[in-house]
Design an enzyme around this catalytic site. Structure first.
Site, mmCIF file in Angstrom:
data_model
loop_
_atom_site.group_PDB
_atom_site.id
_atom_site.type_symbol
_atom_site.label_atom_id
_atom_site.label_comp_id
_atom_site.label_asym_id
_atom_site.label_seq_id
_atom_site.Cartn_x
_atom_site.Cartn_y
_atom_site.Cartn_z
ATOM 1 C CG ASN A 186 0.144 2.967 4.721
ATOM 2 O OD1 ASN A 186 0.295 1.905 4.138
ATOM 3 N ND2 ASN A 186 -0.751 3.123 5.683
ATOM 4 C CE LYS A 187 0.864 -1.935 5.219
ATOM 5 N NZ LYS A 187 -0.305 -1.063 5.092
ATOM 6 C CB ILE A 188 8.601 -0.578 4.603
ATOM 7 C CG1 ILE A 188 10.050 -0.129 4.793
ATOM 8 C CG2 ILE A 188 8.478 -2.000 4.116
ATOM 9 C CD1 ILE A 188 10.748 -0.828 5.948
ATOM 10 C CB VAL A 189 8.794 -1.532 -0.630
ATOM 11 C CG1 VAL A 189 10.216 -1.454 -0.120
ATOM 12 C CG2 VAL A 189 8.201 -2.911 -0.358
ATOM 13 C CG ASN B 15 -1.996 1.047 1.174
ATOM 14 O OD1 ASN B 15 -2.426 1.452 0.105
ATOM 15 N ND2 ASN B 15 -2.412 1.520 2.331
#
Length: 372
Positions: free
Chosen positions: A178-181, A176
C-alpha cells in the site's frame, strides 16, 4: 504498477537469482541510495523488520526504554518489543500529526530526574509528513540519546531540500503493497554509518560468517529482500517523482473541492519540508459537519468507496496497557475524528470528484444543504 516491472522481473529470472541475493537486489539498493542521497542502505523483507534491525544495530537490549510516537502503526514499535525493550509513548501535535517535540523534551527531563535515561527516540513520519529532524536532533543530542526514524510512509518526501532519512543515526523505510512505491513487501534500513549497515546486512542474512562453512557468531534473522521483489522495486523507484506529484495533486483536489464543507480539516502541510501525501487524511468535526467520522466512512462504503480511520494511538491498545505515555490527548482526538480517504495514484480526477460529492451529501449542516 508503472509498466516496466515485468521487464526487470524477467531479467531477474534470466539471471537465475531467485533467492535473497542477486544483481537486481544490488541495483535496487544502489538506485535507492542514488535517489535519496542516503549513502548506505540494505534492503530487507518489510518495514517492520527494517525497524527491528535498526534498533538491534544501535544496541537496544532487554530493559532499555525506547520513546516512540503513539500515533502510528504497531509495526513501528514491534521491533523494540522483539528485543525485550520497554516503550514510552509520546503524543503528537495538531500542526504536524507527528511526535510533539516539546512533550518529548519534557518527558526526557522527567525521566532523567527519576534516574532513567532513554536508550533511543523513535518518531514516526505519519502519512508521508516529514518530521522536524533538526529540532528532534537538538533535543536528543543535548541528552546524548540516539535518534532513529520510522520513515516507512515517507519515501519521496523531503526535509529542508533533502530526502527524508538524513541527519539521524538510522532510518527505516517500507515498500509494502500500500506504499507510494512497492515491492509487494519490502523495507530498507539506511544510515550515514557504513559499519551499522554492514552489521544490519550481516544480521539480515542469518549472521552467517564469510566463507563456505556455515559458521555463526551471533543470532541473526532471515530478513533479506528477495531478488525478484527487488526487480519490481527498481521499476517503482524510477517513477517516484511522478508518484509524489500525483499524490499531492489528489490531496490538492480534495482540498479544493471540499473547501466550503464545514467541519473538514485536512492534515496540515509543514513549512520545513514537502510530504509525499501518501494518504489524504482529514478530521471531521461532528458538531460542524453534522455526523461523525464513522458515519462518513459508512456512507462512503455504501457507495463502494473504501476509507479508513486514522491510526489508533498505541497507548490505548491493550497490548501496551502497561507502557508509560506522555500526553496522548491530541493523538486520541485525531483518531476520534480522522479519516484516510482513497489516495491511489491510479485514481482519476473524476474518481476524486465522485468521492467529494458523496462526502458533501453526507454533511448534515443546514447551510450546506440549502446552498447545494
Amino acid at each position: 504498477m508503472c509498466g516496466r516491472e515485468l521487464d526487470y522481473v524477467k531479467k531477474a529470472f534470466e539471471s537465475n537469482y531467485i533467492a535473497p541475493v542477486g544483481p537486481q537486489l544490488d541495483q535496487f539498493e544502489e538506485l535507492f541510495s542514488e535517489i535519496t542521497g542516503l549513502p548506505h542502505c540494505v534492503a530487507v523483507a518489510n518495514g517492520t523488520s527494517a525497524i527491528h534491525l535498526m534498533l538491534r544495530c544501535i544496541g537496544i537490549k532487554p530493559g532499555d526504554l525506547v520513546l516512540a510516537s503513539t500515533l502510528t502503526f504497531i509495526g513501528s514499535v514491534a521491533g523494540a518489543k522483539y528485543l525485550g525493550a520497554d516503550l514510552g509513548f509520546i503524543d503528537c501535535d495538531y500542526d504536524t500529526w507527528n511526535m510533539d517535540i516539546d512533550v518529548l523534551e519534557k518527558e526526557i527531563e522527567s525521566l532523567l530526574k527519576s534516574g532513567i535515561k532513554p536508550a533511543a527516540v523513535l518518531p514516526t513520519e505519519n502519512y508521508g509528513q516529514p518530521c522536524d529532524v533538526d529540532r528532534l536532533r537538538s533535543v536528543c543530542d543535548r541528552y546524548e540519546i540516539p535518534l532513529v526514524m520510522d520513515c516507512a510512509e515517507t519515501v519521496g518526501a523531503t526535509y529542508k531540500g533533502q530526502h527524508v532519512g538524513h541527519g539521524v543515526k538510522a532510518a527505516a523505510f517500507s515498500f509494502n503493497g500500500n506504499k507510494i512505491v512497492t515491492t509487494s513487501g519490502g523495507g530498507m534500513v539506511t544510515s550515514d554509518d557504513g559499519a551499522l549497515i554492514d552489521h544490519a546486512r550481516y544480521l539480515a542474512n542469518q549472521a552467517k560468517q564469510p566463507g563456505w562453512q556455515y559458521e555463526h557468531h551471533e543470532i541473526g534473522y532471515n530478513y533479506r529482500l528477495s531478488n525478484i521483489l527487488a526487480a519490481i522495486g527498481i521499476s517503482q523507484l524510477e517513477v517516484i517523482e511522478q508518484r509524489v506529484q500525483r499524490k499531492r495533486e489528489i490531496f490538492n483536489q480534495y482540498k479544493d473541492e471540499l473547501a466550503e464543507v464545514p467541519g473538514i480539516r485536512f492534515m496540515p502541510d509543514v513549512s520545513y519540508g514537502v510530504g509525499n501525501r501518501w494518504l489524504t487524511a482529514v478530521m471531521i468535526d461532528e458538531k460542524e459537519f453534522g455526523v461523525d467520522n464513522i458515519a462518513v466512512m459508512t456512507g462512503l462504503e455504501a457507495e463502494n468507496i473504501e476509507s479508513r480511520p486514522i491510526w489508533r494511538p498505541l497507548h490505548t491498545q491493550k497490548v501496551f496497557a502497561n507502557c508509560r505515555v506522555a500526553g496522548g490527548q491530541v493523538a486520541e482526538s485525531i483518531n476520534r475524528q480522522g479519516i484516510c480517504l482513497p489516495s491511489g495514484t491510479s485514481m482519476s480526477n473524476e474518481d476524486v470528484t465522485r468521492i467529494c460529492k458523496t462526502i458533501r451529501s453526507l454533511c448534515k449542516t443546514r447551510s450546506l444543504r440549502e446552498t447545494g
